[in-house]
Scaffold this active site. Structure first.
Site, mmCIF file in Angstrom:
data_model
loop_
_atom_site.group_PDB
_atom_site.id
_atom_site.type_symbol
_atom_site.label_atom_id
_atom_site.label_comp_id
_atom_site.label_asym_id
_atom_site.label_seq_id
_atom_site.Cartn_x
_atom_site.Cartn_y
_atom_site.Cartn_z
ATOM 1 N N ASP A 7 0.850 -1.188 0.000
ATOM 2 C CA ASP A 7 0.000 0.000 0.000
ATOM 3 C C ASP A 7 0.888 1.241 0.000
ATOM 4 O O ASP A 7 1.864 1.320 0.758
ATOM 5 C CB ASP A 7 -0.903 0.017 1.232
ATOM 6 N N ILE A 8 0.578 2.206 -0.874
ATOM 7 C CA ILE A 8 1.325 3.463 -0.898
ATOM 8 C C ILE A 8 0.930 4.286 0.323
ATOM 9 O O ILE A 8 -0.262 4.532 0.554
ATOM 10 C CB ILE A 8 1.046 4.259 -2.186
ATOM 11 N N ASN A 22 -2.538 13.043 -3.529
ATOM 12 C CA ASN A 22 -3.623 13.568 -4.373
ATOM 13 C C ASN A 22 -4.019 14.983 -3.958
ATOM 14 O O ASN A 22 -4.213 15.866 -4.805
ATOM 15 C CB ASN A 22 -4.840 12.643 -4.290
ATOM 16 N N ASP A 28 -1.885 9.452 -10.093
ATOM 17 C CA ASP A 28 -1.854 8.382 -11.094
ATOM 18 C C ASP A 28 -0.419 8.039 -11.494
ATOM 19 O O ASP A 28 -0.077 6.865 -11.690
ATOM 20 C CB ASP A 28 -2.642 8.796 -12.339
ATOM 21 N N GLU A 68 -4.627 2.459 -4.307
ATOM 22 C CA GLU A 68 -3.163 2.445 -4.186
ATOM 23 C C GLU A 68 -2.647 1.134 -3.598
ATOM 24 O O GLU A 68 -1.530 1.059 -3.090
ATOM 25 C CB GLU A 68 -2.695 3.619 -3.326
#
Length: 280
Positions: A152-153, A160, A169, A191
């Site tokens: 997971d980011i 964002n 993106d 993500e």
């Protein structure tokens, strides 16, 4: 006739041997068979090949018969054939039908690619990832190692909010490119990514995840005239028979949650035989 036009041809005198070869060689795109074969009849071979291909493998089946009648043609088509020609085939007709077969299999390949691929990253989408993981799990049931990493980011919403969705993106694509080098890799949504590593035990998967964590930390994402960085958290689990893909992913998810709760930018392994996780 076929080899002289550059086609690679595998010949079989027994239909059951042809079917075994077809099962073991997924890059075969065209099957040409007479109806008058043994021990499997041509119709049985056709039906078995069609079941083998299902909707995940491009395959064009051409049946041949010296008995050119409506009933024979209908039987062949109902058994899964795509085309039907008289025996012996005429060279010009055969090559024309193979050109049509090539057009159809290319279209099938593209449809399969679109159905299985995440449009943003080019990785497997969630459904295709799960299907490949299930196939790998069948092999793990025989005793081979299998591990899973969920990724997971970290603080993706902040990326964002601060830099816009286009930059978000770009970050997802960059992480996807980093992760998509080894194993079965898919974007599970937003993500979050999944990696299934056949023939890797927990220690090997942890070592691999740690390498990915370090490399992710060095990524630089273009943000207008500047760049920004990111980190990722990793949860790792391993196959423990009797097991299931659902349980394997669930344990990796528990470990990923622990990595996020423990400060992010870390790799956490499942704690074997418990519902907890341990950092490494």
């Amino acid at each position: 006739m076929l080899e002289s036009h550059g086609h690679t041809v595998h010949e079989f005198t027994e239909s059951d041997a042809a079917l075994r070869f077809l099962e073991a060689t997924p890059d075969v795109r065209v099957v040409i068979s007479s109806l008058e074969v043994r021990p499997l009849s041509g119709l049985e071979l056709c039906w078995s090949a069609r079941i083998l291909a299902e909707e995940r493998r491009p395959l064009h089946i051409i049946m041949m018969s010296s008995a050119n009648c409506v009933h024979t043609l209908a039987e062949a088509l109902d058994s899964g054939a795509d085309d039907f020609i008289e025996k012996p085939p005429k060279a010009e007709e055969l090559h024309a039908r193979l050109r049509a077969a090539e057009r159809m299999t290319r279209l099938q390949e593209e449809l399969i690619r679109l159905a299985e691929t995440d449009a943003l990253t080019g990785l497997l989408n969630r459904r295709a990832f799960r299907e490949r993981a299930e196939a790998a799990a069948l092999r793990a049931q025989s005793g081979t190692a299998l591990s899973c990493i969920l990724v997971d980011i970290d603080l993706f919403k902040r990326i964002n909010d601060n830099h816009g969705h286009d930059v978000g993106d770009t970050a997802i694509r960059a992480v996807g490119a980093l992760l998509g080098e080894t194993g079965i890799v898919g974007r599970l949504g937003g993500e979050e990514f999944g990696i299934v590593l056949p023939e890797r035990d927990l220690a090997s998967a942890l070592h691999y995840a740690e390498g990915l964590r370090v490399r992710a930390r060095t990524l630089r994402i273009a943000c207008g005239d500047d760049t920004c960085g990111l980190t990722c958290s990793f949860g790792v689990s391993t196959w423990s028979g009797p097991d299931s893909v659902h349980a394997l992913l669930k344990r990796a998810d528990v470990a990923l949650y622990a990595a996020k709760a423990g400060g992010r930018n870390r790799v956490v392994a499942e704690a074997m035989n418990s519902g907890t996780a341990q950092a490494v």
